[in-house]
Scaffold this motif. Structure first.
Motif, PDB file in Angstrom:
ATOM      1  N   ARG A 106     -34.661   0.957  75.718  1.00 35.80           N
ATOM      2  CA  ARG A 106     -34.280   0.027  74.644  1.00 35.80           C
ATOM      3  C   ARG A 106     -33.493   0.700  73.532  1.00 35.80           C
ATOM      4  N   PHE A 107     -33.737   2.011  73.344  1.00 33.26           N
ATOM      5  CA  PHE A 107     -33.119   2.735  72.241  1.00 33.26           C
ATOM      6  C   PHE A 107     -32.406   3.978  72.753  1.00 33.26           C
ATOM      7  N   ASP A 108     -31.540   4.492  71.914  1.00 37.95           N
ATOM      8  CA  ASP A 108     -30.976   5.827  72.112  1.00 37.95           C
ATOM      9  C   ASP A 108     -31.955   6.795  71.458  1.00 37.95           C
ATOM     10  N   VAL A 109     -32.894   7.304  72.252  1.00 37.44           N
ATOM     11  CA  VAL A 109     -34.060   8.012  71.737  1.00 37.44           C
ATOM     12  C   VAL A 109     -33.783   9.501  71.560  1.00 37.44           C
ATOM     13  N   SER A 110     -34.329  10.051  70.483  1.00 35.65           N
ATOM     14  CA  SER A 110     -34.448  11.502  70.285  1.00 35.65           C
ATOM     15  C   SER A 110     -35.877  11.773  69.853  1.00 35.65           C
ATOM     16  N   VAL A 111     -36.394  12.956  70.213  1.00 30.80           N
ATOM     17  CA  VAL A 111     -37.788  13.286  69.919  1.00 30.80           C
ATOM     18  C   VAL A 111     -37.845  14.608  69.171  1.00 30.80           C
ATOM     19  N   LEU A 112     -38.651  14.628  68.108  1.00 27.38           N
ATOM     20  CA  LEU A 112     -38.900  15.852  67.354  1.00 27.38           C
ATOM     21  C   LEU A 112     -40.396  16.130  67.396  1.00 27.38           C
ATOM     22  N   LEU A 113     -40.783  17.183  68.121  1.00 27.40           N
ATOM     23  CA  LEU A 113     -42.189  17.553  68.248  1.00 27.40           C
ATOM     24  C   LEU A 113     -42.594  18.434  67.079  1.00 27.40           C
ATOM     25  N   THR A 114     -43.730  18.111  66.481  1.00 29.13           N
ATOM     26  CA  THR A 114     -44.173  18.847  65.294  1.00 29.13           C
ATOM     27  C   THR A 114     -45.451  19.629  65.534  1.00 29.13           C
ATOM     28  N   GLY A 115     -45.771  19.913  66.762  1.00 28.84           N
ATOM     29  CA  GLY A 115     -46.952  20.723  67.049  1.00 28.84           C
ATOM     30  C   GLY A 115     -47.054  20.984  68.535  1.00 28.84           C
ATOM     31  N   THR A 116     -47.859  21.965  68.919  1.00 28.05           N
ATOM     32  CA  THR A 116     -48.029  22.289  70.334  1.00 28.05           C
ATOM     33  C   THR A 116     -49.126  21.425  70.942  1.00 28.05           C
ATOM     34  N   ARG A 131     -50.999  21.530  74.837  1.00 26.59           N
ATOM     35  CA  ARG A 131     -51.024  22.076  76.190  1.00 26.59           C
ATOM     36  C   ARG A 131     -51.166  20.976  77.235  1.00 26.59           C
ATOM     37  N   ASP A 132     -51.665  19.805  76.808  1.00 26.16           N
ATOM     38  CA  ASP A 132     -51.848  18.715  77.758  1.00 26.16           C
ATOM     39  C   ASP A 132     -50.579  17.892  77.948  1.00 26.16           C
ATOM     40  N   ALA A 133     -49.648  18.002  77.001  1.00 22.60           N
ATOM     41  CA  ALA A 133     -48.420  17.211  77.097  1.00 22.60           C
ATOM     42  C   ALA A 133     -47.406  17.924  77.986  1.00 22.60           C
ATOM     43  N   GLU A 134     -46.596  17.126  78.659  1.00 27.99           N
ATOM     44  CA  GLU A 134     -45.594  17.697  79.554  1.00 27.99           C
ATOM     45  C   GLU A 134     -44.257  17.012  79.316  1.00 27.99           C
ATOM     46  N   LEU A 135     -43.223  17.830  79.120  1.00 25.20           N
ATOM     47  CA  LEU A 135     -41.892  17.267  78.965  1.00 25.20           C
ATOM     48  C   LEU A 135     -41.443  16.634  80.268  1.00 25.20           C
ATOM     49  N   PRO A 136     -40.733  15.516  80.205  1.00 28.37           N
ATOM     50  CA  PRO A 136     -40.285  14.866  81.441  1.00 28.37           C
ATOM     51  C   PRO A 136     -39.351  15.773  82.236  1.00 28.37           C
ATOM     52  N   THR A 137     -39.415  15.642  83.531  1.00 29.23           N
ATOM     53  CA  THR A 137     -38.578  16.492  84.387  1.00 29.23           C
ATOM     54  C   THR A 137     -37.106  16.125  84.286  1.00 29.23           C
ATOM     55  N   GLU A 138     -36.830  14.876  83.973  1.00 28.37           N
ATOM     56  CA  GLU A 138     -35.443  14.445  83.845  1.00 28.37           C
ATOM     57  C   GLU A 138     -35.067  14.435  82.368  1.00 28.37           C
ATOM     58  N   ARG A 139     -34.008  15.130  82.017  1.00 28.87           N
ATOM     59  CA  ARG A 139     -33.590  15.200  80.613  1.00 28.87           C
ATOM     60  C   ARG A 139     -32.744  13.960  80.289  1.00 28.87           C
ATOM     61  N   ARG A 140     -33.424  12.901  79.864  1.00 22.28           N
ATOM     62  CA  ARG A 140     -32.733  11.658  79.544  1.00 22.28           C
ATOM     63  C   ARG A 140     -32.503  11.469  78.050  1.00 22.28           C
ATOM     64  N   TYR A 141     -33.138  12.281  77.238  1.00 23.89           N
ATOM     65  CA  TYR A 141     -32.977  12.181  75.783  1.00 23.89           C
ATOM     66  C   TYR A 141     -33.274  13.552  75.185  1.00 23.89           C
ATOM     67  N   PRO A 142     -32.700  13.839  74.002  1.00 23.45           N
ATOM     68  CA  PRO A 142     -32.932  15.141  73.367  1.00 23.45           C
ATOM     69  C   PRO A 142     -34.374  15.290  72.909  1.00 23.45           C
ATOM     70  N   VAL A 143     -34.903  16.495  73.075  1.00 17.08           N
ATOM     71  CA  VAL A 143     -36.225  16.835  72.570  1.00 17.08           C
ATOM     72  C   VAL A 143     -36.096  18.138  71.784  1.00 17.08           C
ATOM     73  N   TRP A 144     -36.555  18.103  70.535  1.00 19.49           N
ATOM     74  CA  TRP A 144     -36.546  19.303  69.699  1.00 19.49           C
ATOM     75  C   TRP A 144     -37.969  19.574  69.223  1.00 19.49           C
ATOM     76  N   SER A 145     -38.175  20.730  68.644  1.00 18.15           N
ATOM     77  CA  SER A 145     -39.453  21.044  68.009  1.00 18.15           C
ATOM     78  C   SER A 145     -39.166  21.666  66.659  1.00 18.15           C
ATOM     79  N   GLY A 146     -40.095  21.485  65.729  1.00 20.18           N
ATOM     80  CA  GLY A 146     -39.867  22.054  64.410  1.00 20.18           C
ATOM     81  C   GLY A 146     -41.015  21.791  63.468  1.00 20.18           C
ATOM     82  N   ALA A 147     -40.891  22.349  62.298  1.00 23.82           N
ATOM     83  CA  ALA A 147     -41.881  22.176  61.236  1.00 23.82           C
ATOM     84  C   ALA A 147     -41.124  22.004  59.921  1.00 23.82           C
ATOM     85  N   GLY A 148     -41.878  21.683  58.876  1.00 18.14           N
ATOM     86  CA  GLY A 148     -41.249  21.483  57.581  1.00 18.14           C
ATOM     87  C   GLY A 148     -40.250  20.342  57.595  1.00 18.14           C
ATOM     88  N   VAL A 149     -40.628  19.242  58.239  1.00 20.58           N
ATOM     89  CA  VAL A 149     -39.703  18.122  58.408  1.00 20.58           C
ATOM     90  C   VAL A 149     -39.548  17.375  57.089  1.00 20.58           C
TER      91      VAL A 149
END
Length: 704
Positions: free
Chosen positions: A161-171, A173-191
């Motif tokens: 539905r959207f042009d999605v981007s994801v910003l992860l703000t923490g680790t 271990r149970d989460a898994e990035l999708p195998t197909e890169r269909r949208y940008p995924v970044w990580s960071g702090a101090g947002v």
């Protein structure tokens, strides 16, 4: 959030001129309340008819009326049904007002005819002219911020539905990035997040050693790490890492892992933001449209995602407030005075911009608190304008009085929350008293001192403001306290102002039914509230003073009141810094003498004069002066003019020269009598005296 944008389209279309006469159709809802057709028709220049089942067996009456032109219906419950009927006749327009819950359904319903007449008169007023607007354009670029589990889960659901981007703000271990890169995924702090719908700006710091934008997700780092510090979210758990750096070697030429990254600053621009952080990035009472922070509840998250989907497109919103910089008392020459609007803005749409404030119309949600607390009227509510709301006030009070009503009480309430509370009271309790006339406005936060006092001057016995839906009732209480102090000081008996901070219908019922009418003016004023706040206050205060049971010339007020006096101590040197700082011209310098004058009528007690005075010689006293002396400039201090001891030229006020001499007397440059004497000379004479009394060589050396 959506309706605050979309419902405004009706307002902008409503201002068109209607030349056809409207027919009025009222309904007593199966005889559940009494409507006096003859009495109501007497004050209206339009065909009026009362029905019993207008939304059912008599719906044909609406269709027939629409065939002849526009129609005004006194029922809001069936607005959708009637609007559907009207849609079949594009040339006709249908409008609604609430006669049942606002008047008929009441323990005093049989005596509510004057109020019904007043409500009908207000409903037949011409539509106000539309206010200027701003356009917001939002695409479907959505940023999802939060911990990996929730953020990635919603990214998968919303990616179609959207042009999605994801910003992860923490680790995680149970989460898994999708195998197909269909949208940008970044990580960071101090947002950090700023901006508005269609133009959000996000900045963050890339702290984790693995840059997800560079990572190819080959899993080599996960297999190489001896501590298992790297999870399937491709983030390094630094607490488990023992700095073997096997992951760096495994990553090789890809270069996605860098434990000594020098430049970690990242930024991006997005149309919409879904904030799933444990603590919202924007902690505001009124966040901007296009930003949602639903918390951890899955249902709230789903509703937020759905609402964001409705904000893709082009929208128009009003400029809720008008700003006149010349009247702003915020600052002068980097000296701060009034900060009321900045402190009261729940949307953080107002900020300092040097000597004046800056209003961001894209962030403004139209609560109107800024106009309520602004002492000068530099900020004025526009949705609705004060003069438009003032016309409604005058109209309902006049019609109520002409229809035989007594001791009217105006109840200002916000459009959504206030209306809902009144409707519940009508259904479950005793309803509104017959003398209480509800007046709906976009936000009750905007009902300030000018409207309160003007309403009493125009004939209201009392004014209540329903705080339901307001952001902070404290400014309203302060305004009501100032107004009550003035009315009590003038001898008007009783409680005239009340801020009703009821959480449910029973609280509203108790606040209104136990309220004894207060003493009002003997003769209602004839003026109409005008755009300038101080002008409306002046008109209201003049009439209240003329009609006062016990007229006085001075009323003491509490700190924060926008009226008062200024006094100067003997420390004043007449440097006139205060004159340059005063935004309203209350302080003035005479042209024929060294004299500081004060016009009390213009003083708003902003404090800029006191903050600008180098001698700390100015004190403020909140009060209301009601005699003619408030309208005349009176001298605060006058001093003789000091003349140059050599040529006799005027140099300025003697106190300021004396202060300068006193401060420089001990300076090494003025050790001798001749040097100290030069302080009493004008600039030209100092140079001449220096040339005449110092040896020529030394004097010329100084000029090189």
């Amino acid at each position: 959030m959506v309706c605050r944008l979309l419902c405004l389209r009706h307002y902008h279309q409503a201002g068109r001129t209607r030349k056809v006469q409207r027919q009025i159709r009222l309904c007593d809802c199966n005889r559940s309340f009494t409507v006096d057709e003859q009495a109501l028709a007497a004050g209206i220049q339009a065909p009026l008819k009362v029905h019993h089942e207008l939304c059912r067996r008599e719906i044909g009456e609406v269709e027939s009326a629409l065939a002849c032109g526009d129609v005004l219906v006194g029922c809001t419950q069936e607005a959708t049904l009637f609007a559907e009927v009207a849609a079949e006749r594009a040339a006709a327009r249908i409008d609604f007002f609430n006669l049942r819950e606002n008047a008929g359904w009441s323990a005093e319903g049989r005596g509510a005819t004057p109020k019904m007449a007043a409500l009908l008169a207000a409903a037949t007023l011409p539509e106000p002219e539309p206010v200027a607007g701003v356009t917001l354009v939002a695409g479907n670029h959505l940023l999802i911020v939060g911990e990996a589990g929730a953020a990635l889960g919603w990214a998968e659901r919303l990616a179609t539905r959207f042009d999605v981007s994801v910003l992860l703000t923490g680790t995680s271990r149970d989460a898994e990035l999708p195998t197909e890169r269909r949208y940008p995924v970044w990580s960071g702090a101090g947002v950090t997040l700023s901006g508005h719908l269609g133009a959000f700006e996000v900045a963050w710091t890339q702290q984790n050693p693995i840059d997800l934008d560079l990572c190819v997700r080959c899993n080599a780092c996960i297999r190489a790490c001896p501590e298992g510090a790297i999870g399937w979210d491709y983030q390094v758990d630094t607490a488990r890492c023992r700095a073997h750096r096997a992951c760096v070697a495994a990553c090789g030429a890809v270069g996605a892992i860098d434990f000594a990254r020098a430049d970690g600053q990242r930024e991006g621009r997005f149309d919409l933001v879904l904030d799933l952080s444990p603590e919202p990035l924007l902690k505001r009472v009124e966040p901007p449209q296009g930003y949602a922070a639903p918390g951890r509840d899955p249902l709230d998250q789903a509703l937020a995602a759905q609402a964001l989907g409705e904000l893709v497109g082009e929208f128009e919103k009003p400029r809720y407030v008008a700003f006149e910089p010349k009247l702003c008392a915020h600052s002068r020459s980097r000296k701060t005075g009034c900060t009321n609007c900045i402190e009261s803005c729940s949307a953080e749409a107002i900020a300092s911009a040097g000597d004046v404030v800056r209003v961001d119309p894209y962030l403004c949600q139209g609560c109107g608190s800024c106009s309520t607390v602004c002492p000068t009227g530099a900020l004025a509510a526009q949705y609705p304008r004060v003069e438009d709301l003032g016309l409604r006030v005058k109209t309902v009070l006049t019609r109520y009085r002409d229809a035989g009503g007594e001791a009217p009480c105006l109840l200002f309430h916000s459009a959504e929350a206030g209306r809902a509370l009144i409707e519940r009271l009508a259904r479950r309790g005793e309803g509104l008293p017959a003398r209480v006339i509800p007046l709906e406005t976009w936000s009750a936060d905007a009902v300030g001192l000018d409207l309160m006092l003007a309403s009493v001057a125009l004939g209201a016995s009392q004014v209540a403001v329903l705080a339901a839906g307001t952001h902070d009732a404290a400014p309203l209480r302060a305004q009501a306290a100032h107004a009550q102090a003035i009315l009590t000081g003038l001898g008007y008996a009783g409680e005239h102002l009340r801020i009703v901070d009821a959480e449910d219908w029973s609280g509203l019922e108790a606040a209104l039914w136990d309220w004894t009418p207060a003493q009002g003016v003997g003769r209602a004023a004839s003026f109409r509230p005008v755009p300038r706040k101080r002008d409306t206050l002046d008109l209201a205060l003049r009439h209240l003073h003329e009609s006062a049971p016990a007229p006085v010339t001075e009323i003491a007020l509490k700190a924060g009141a926008p009226f008062g006096a200024v006094a100067v101590s003997d420390a004043c040197t007449l440097c006139m810094s205060c004159v340059g700082a005063c935004p309203t011209g209350a302080l003035n310098a005479a042209t024929d003498a060294m004299r500081l004058g004060f016009l009390e009528k213009a003083c708003v007690q902003c404090g800029l004069c006191a903050n600008s005075c180098p001698e700390n010689a100015i004190t403020l006293t909140p009060r209301l002066l009601l005699d003619e002396s408030a309208r005349r400039s009176v001298p605060l201090k006058e001093a003789e003019i000091f003349h140059c001891v050599r040529c006799g030229a005027a140099m300025g006020a003697k106190p300021i020269i004396d202060a300068m001499v006193s401060r420089l007397a001990g300076h090494a440059m003025f050790a001798s009598e001749a040097q100290r004497r030069r302080l009493h000379m004008c600039a030209d004479c100092r140079v001449i005296d220096l040339m005449e009394n110092e040896n020529g060589t030394k004097a010329w050396d100084m000029t090189e």
